[in-house]
Enzyme design. Structure first.
Site, short mmCIF file in Angstrom:
data_model
loop_
_atom_site.label_atom_id
_atom_site.label_comp_id
_atom_site.label_asym_id
_atom_site.label_seq_id
_atom_site.Cartn_x
_atom_site.Cartn_y
_atom_site.Cartn_z
N ILE A 1 -22.85 24.99 -26.00
CA ILE A 1 -22.79 26.41 -26.89
C ILE A 1 -21.50 26.72 -26.76
O ILE A 1 -21.05 27.25 -25.88
CB ILE A 1 -23.75 27.28 -26.01
CG1 ILE A 1 -25.12 26.64 -25.76
CG2 ILE A 1 -24.13 28.21 -26.99
CD1 ILE A 1 -26.14 26.14 -26.70
N CYS A 2 -21.22 27.11 -27.92
CA CYS A 2 -19.80 27.84 -28.28
C CYS A 2 -18.52 27.22 -27.64
O CYS A 2 -18.58 26.06 -27.39
CB CYS A 2 -20.04 29.57 -27.89
SG CYS A 2 -18.75 30.25 -28.71
N ILE A 3 -17.99 27.94 -26.69
CA ILE A 3 -16.96 27.43 -25.87
C ILE A 3 -17.58 26.44 -24.84
O ILE A 3 -16.63 25.56 -24.45
CB ILE A 3 -16.29 28.72 -25.14
CG1 ILE A 3 -15.38 29.46 -26.21
CG2 ILE A 3 -15.14 28.26 -23.89
CD1 ILE A 3 -14.09 28.91 -26.48
N GLY B 1 -19.35 24.36 -25.59
CA GLY B 1 -19.43 23.13 -26.21
C GLY B 1 -17.96 22.45 -26.41
O GLY B 1 -17.56 21.20 -26.40
N THR C 1 -22.89 22.80 -30.28
CA THR C 1 -23.44 23.86 -31.22
C THR C 1 -22.54 24.84 -31.33
O THR C 1 -22.03 25.16 -30.26
CB THR C 1 -24.64 24.15 -30.82
OG1 THR C 1 -24.89 24.57 -29.56
CG2 THR C 1 -25.96 22.94 -30.84
#
Lengths: 285, 399
Positions: B150-152, B154, B174
């Site tokens: 998720i975000c960073i 990811g 994502t």
């Protein structure tokens, strides 16, 4: 000078006279009070001798000649500072007056910014040089840190004021937009007081778009960057001051702990590496 | 008539009416706010199965029969907390994934303290994530696991997959930034201007509150004013209030970010855009995206103002696999996980995509599986292969 010294001593004697009398009368131990009074008198006499010697010293005149410009210098410094403050006040009254007369928020924004700029100019010219003046003596480094703290605190406050002023601008602008929208609608006879929510929606959309324009502008990005720098600068000097205070107490400072944490971090990393290598070797054994 | 041409009577009548409504609402709100409110977040049951320093590994056993044999590890960002994926029953990515028969693990990064300020990206990727992945592989006796970031988080998964492709079965990113050379998000614009060295030196760890102020400033009109106006308008609606407070709890639960990690992310990614160019280095090794040879599913939000599509969409063209898919949902950075509409799209898509690839592995037969098991035993090396570990805590220093 002699006259001045004598008059001061006369005043001192007059001041201590009734006090010592009252004290003696209320204390049962008369003998020890007598000793105290004698000691005070001896003290006065010593001071009198010092001043008398100074009066007769031939070398005092050149000394006094050099000291004479000090009051003048102080006067000039105060005068400059006072002039700056007066200009600031003059500008502020002018801005307040024009804002009452003016109907546009832009004038008010400009006036506020001008005032801030003038104050910063005054600070740079008159106050910062004093804070940056070299310090002397045993407490030199502490005093320097204190002055740096005051300077950075001012920088922090000024940066926050500038930043907040910038953030406030879209609010003023959007309210102005809403006002003109309402005036326009009123002119066309379309204004109704049926649903306040419509006005709010118009205002919030206008505010959002004003903010979007501002937040992407180089002016905002520059101000944000300067503000962060000022806040961080202040943080550093504040911590330095706190370290000075904590050093007198049996409490470790962040500086001490950071050194320890770094060592701990490096040691943990080393232990993990060695442990992984050992387990790897063990799996072959 | 007022100066604006409106009937003053009309305005006053409307005002009286509005005040009456507000009064009624406030009276009701008293019952709502002072009564029992269910505002708990992250209520799906889990077990902590692994701990190391400040981090914890949560395990959520599948709600029904496991349909995806390879377990899935979710790596959340270092900013805010992973509780966002389990905000409330009925609006929980975690629950939806469990209902799809996925055996789920999630890293809880915890709250970094000053002693964590020296931790780098390498420590997170090659240290914590690698240890967690090894733990799950051992626990399930599998050579590879599925990874979702998720975000960073990811970006961390991407780095990990490039450095350890032999341990990752499928990669799902994502709202993951990989291309930082864009002026399309305010965050990207601002990050390029900050003096990260001065910031880290001044703070040690980057305070969560400072990051939160930054996020609020991305859209002050909506996030500081309109949001709370909306709250006041529905303050008498218990369900709305509960959801609102859950969201507030999550948004302002912001751990600090370890200083050196922040420094490296800003310099290598936001300033020099090294990740997408395969030029970033971790622990002395180059993060070559061509090594990402496992299937990649890349999901992002069309209206994401934090990680805009431009920051995400380049990834699939840079990795070393042809089995890639981009999915752009009509939502923002958080909406992708919490909006009711996206809840219906996101998890079924992820589960379907994983099941498809899980099946492929199955179809390849036991020959591949045996080879993979053999490989696992050799790769792990640290512990005897297939040893099931119920719970393992990393040895403390000096133990």
């Amino acid at each position: 000078m002699k006259t001045a010294t004598e008059s001061w001593l006369t005043i001192a004697k007059a001041w201590t006279g009734p006090f010592t009398t009252a004290e003696r009368s209320s204390t049962p131990d008369g003998e020890s009070e007598k000793q105290k009074q004698e000691s005070r008198q001896a003290g006065f006499q010593d001071w009198q001798k010092v001043f008398a010697t100074m009066h007769t010293m031939a070398g005092m005149d050149p000394f006094l000649g050099r000291v004479a410009p000090f009051p003048e210098m102080t006067f000039k410094m105060v005068q400059n500072g006072w002039e700056g403050c007066f200009n600031l006040y003059k500008h502020w009254s002018k801005a307040t007056k024009s804002s009452k007369e003016s109907k546009t928020a832009g004038d008010l924004e400009g006036a506020g910014r001008k005032f801030l700029e003038m104050w910063l100019g005054l600070y740079e010219k008159e106050i910062r040089p004093i804070l940056n003046a070299p310090q002397l003596g045993l407490t030199r480094s502490y005093q320097e840190r204190m002055n740096r703290f005051l300077d950075k605190f001012h920088g922090y406050q000024a940066a926050i004021a500038e930043f907040m002023q910038l953030l406030n601008a879209p609010i003023e602008r959007s309210l102005r937009d809403m006002e003109s929208m309402m005036e326009k609608a009123a002119g066309q006879g379309k204004l109704s007081g049926d649903d306040f929510r419509d006005y709010y929606n118009f205002w919030i959309k206008s505010l959002e778009s004003d903010y979007m324009a501002l937040l992407q502008s180089p002016e905002y990005i520059g101000t944000l960057s300067r503000t962060l720098t000022a806040v961080q600068d202040f943080n550093v000097v504040r911590d330095e001051m706190l370290v000075d205070l904590l050093q007198a107490l049996p409490i470790p400072t962040n500086r001490d702990m950071d050194e320890l944490y770094k060592e701990l971090y490096q040691l943990k990393k080393m232990v993990k590496e060695v442990s992984a290598k050992m387990q790897h070797l063990e799996s072959y054994a | 008539m007022s100066s604006l041409g409106i009937s003053m009577d009309g305005i006053l009548n409307k005002l009286v009416e509005e005040v009456g409504k507000s009064q009624e609402r406030l009276l009701k709100s008293k019952d709502v706010l002072l009564g029992p409110l269910d505002t708990n977040i992250a209520t799906t049951p889990y077990k902590i199965v692994y701990e190391e320093d400040r981090i914890k590994l949560k395990h959520y056993p599948a709600a029904k029969t496991t349909q995806v044999k390879t377990p899935l590890l979710i790596v959340y960002a270092l900013i805010n907390r992973e509780t966002m994926l389990d905000l409330q029953p009925g609006r929980s990515v975690v629950q939806n994934l469990l209902n799809e028969g996925i055996d789920l693990y999630m890293i809880d990064w915890g709250y970094p303290t000053r002693k964590d300020r020296y931790l780098t990206v390498d420590d997170h990727v090659n240290g914590y994530i690698d240890n967690v992945v090894d733990f799950i592989r051992r626990r399930h006796g599998v050579p590879k696991i599925n990874l979702m970031g998720i975000c960073i988080g990811g970006s961390f998964c991407l780095m990990y997959s490039a450095l350890h492709p032999e341990k990752v079965q499928n990669l799902i990113t994502t709202v993951t930034p990989s291309n930082f050379d864009t002026n399309e998000g305010l965050l990207h614009l601002w990050m390029k201007q900050i003096d990260v060295d001065q910031m880290v030196d001044a703070y040690g760890n980057i305070p969560g509150d400072i990051l939160n102020i930054g996020f609020l400033l991305l859209n002050p009109a909506r996030l500081v004013i309109d949001k709370y106006v909306g709250f006041l308008e529905k303050i008498d609606d218990r369900s709305f209030v509960e959801n609102f407070i859950r969201m507030e709890k999550w948004i302002f639960d912001s751990p600090d970010v370890p200083g050196e990690t922040f420094r490296q992310l800003v310099k290598d990614c936001y300033h020099n855009n090294l990740l997408i160019q395969s030029k970033m280095e971790l622990g002395g090794k180059r993060v070559n995206l061509r090594n990402v040879t496992m299937p990649v599913l890349n999901i992002y939000g069309r209206y994401d103002h934090l990680v805009p599509p431009e920051a995400c969409s380049l990834l699939t063209s840079k990795v070393g696999t042809k089995d890639t898919e981009d999915l752009c949902l009509d939502t923002g950075h958080i909406g992708i996980y919490v909006s009711s509409k996206c809840q219906k799209e996101l998890t079924p898509k992820i589960a379907g995509w994983l099941k498809e690839r899980d099946g492929m592995e199955e179809a390849a037969g036991s020959r591949i599986k045996k080879a993979a098991k053999k490989a696992t035993a050799q790769e792990i090396g640290v512990m005897p292969p297939y040893q099931r570990v119920r719970r393992r805590k990393a040895p403390a220093l000096g133990a």
